[in-house]
Design a protein around this motif. Structure first.
Motif, short mmCIF file in Angstrom:
data_model
loop_
_atom_site.label_atom_id
_atom_site.label_comp_id
_atom_site.label_asym_id
_atom_site.label_seq_id
_atom_site.Cartn_x
_atom_site.Cartn_y
_atom_site.Cartn_z
N ASN A 80 0.86 -1.17 0.00
CA ASN A 80 0.00 0.00 0.00
C ASN A 80 0.90 1.23 0.00
OD1 ASN A 80 -2.04 1.84 0.22
ND2 ASN A 80 -2.77 1.16 2.22
N PRO A 81 1.61 1.46 -1.12
CA PRO A 81 2.64 2.49 -1.15
C PRO A 81 2.12 3.91 -0.94
CG PRO A 81 2.22 1.68 -3.35
CD PRO A 81 1.46 0.79 -2.40
N ARG A 82 0.86 4.16 -1.29
CA ARG A 82 0.32 5.51 -1.14
C ARG A 82 -0.49 5.68 0.15
NH1 ARG A 82 -2.50 6.06 -6.81
NH2 ARG A 82 -2.96 3.93 -6.25
N GLY A 83 -0.49 4.63 0.99
CA GLY A 83 -1.24 4.73 2.24
C GLY A 83 -2.73 4.91 2.03
N GLU A 84 -3.29 4.18 1.03
CA GLU A 84 -4.72 4.30 0.73
C GLU A 84 -5.54 3.88 1.94
OE1 GLU A 84 -6.10 2.92 -3.15
OE2 GLU A 84 -4.00 2.58 -3.64
N ALA A 85 -6.68 4.58 2.12
CA ALA A 85 -7.54 4.31 3.26
C ALA A 85 -8.97 4.06 2.81
CB ALA A 85 -7.51 5.50 4.22
N ASP A 86 -9.72 3.38 3.66
CA ASP A 86 -11.15 3.16 3.41
C ASP A 86 -11.82 4.53 3.32
OD1 ASP A 86 -14.04 2.95 4.43
OD2 ASP A 86 -13.52 0.86 4.02
N PRO A 87 -12.60 4.79 2.26
CA PRO A 87 -13.19 6.12 2.10
C PRO A 87 -14.24 6.47 3.15
CG PRO A 87 -13.99 4.63 0.40
CD PRO A 87 -12.91 3.90 1.16
N VAL A 88 -14.80 5.47 3.80
CA VAL A 88 -15.82 5.73 4.82
C VAL A 88 -15.19 5.86 6.20
CG1 VAL A 88 -17.90 4.83 5.93
CG2 VAL A 88 -17.60 4.57 3.46
N THR A 89 -14.40 4.84 6.59
CA THR A 89 -13.84 4.84 7.95
C THR A 89 -12.54 5.62 8.05
OG1 THR A 89 -12.54 2.82 7.60
CG2 THR A 89 -14.85 2.56 8.35
N ARG A 90 -11.91 5.88 6.90
CA ARG A 90 -10.60 6.56 6.83
C ARG A 90 -9.47 5.75 7.44
NH1 ARG A 90 -12.85 9.82 3.68
NH2 ARG A 90 -13.75 11.79 4.28
N VAL A 91 -9.70 4.46 7.70
CA VAL A 91 -8.66 3.58 8.23
C VAL A 91 -7.78 3.13 7.07
CG1 VAL A 91 -8.22 1.36 9.35
CG2 VAL A 91 -10.12 2.79 10.13
#
Length: 95
Positions: A80-91
């Motif tokens: 996950n090189p860009r540190g993508e997060a869940d769009p709802v929980t932001r985790v």
């Protein structure tokens, strides 16, 4: 928009055309058993397809499409090189 539960779950095959994925979803919404003719109409007469969807009142049907809903790059590649997060929980997605 507002949070809405989908009526259908849709998966895809990486070797298929995106047009065919969309045509299959539209075919399902229209109650058609096959998507190829719709795929052809989408290329040649999109306004006709839009009219069918409108006339049959299926434009509000909801679909959960894995290609849009799951960060498949981070889950498949093990990174996950860009540190993508869940769009709802932001985790941030674990890898």
């Amino acid at each position: 928009g507002r949070p809405t539960l989908p009526l259908r779950m849709v998966t895809h095959n990486w070797s298929n055309l995106f047009r065919d994925l969309v045509a299959a979803i539209v075919a399902d919404a229209l109650g058609e058993a096959e998507y190829r003719l719709l795929a052809k109409f989408m290329q040649t007469d999109l306004k006709q397809v839009q009219e069918w969807v409108s006339r049959r009142g299926v434009s509000e049907r909801t679909y959960w499409v894995c290609a849009f809903s799951v960060s498949q790059h981070s889950s498949i590649c093990g990174d996950n090189p860009r540190g993508e997060a869940d769009p709802v929980t932001r985790v941030v997605y674990d890898v």
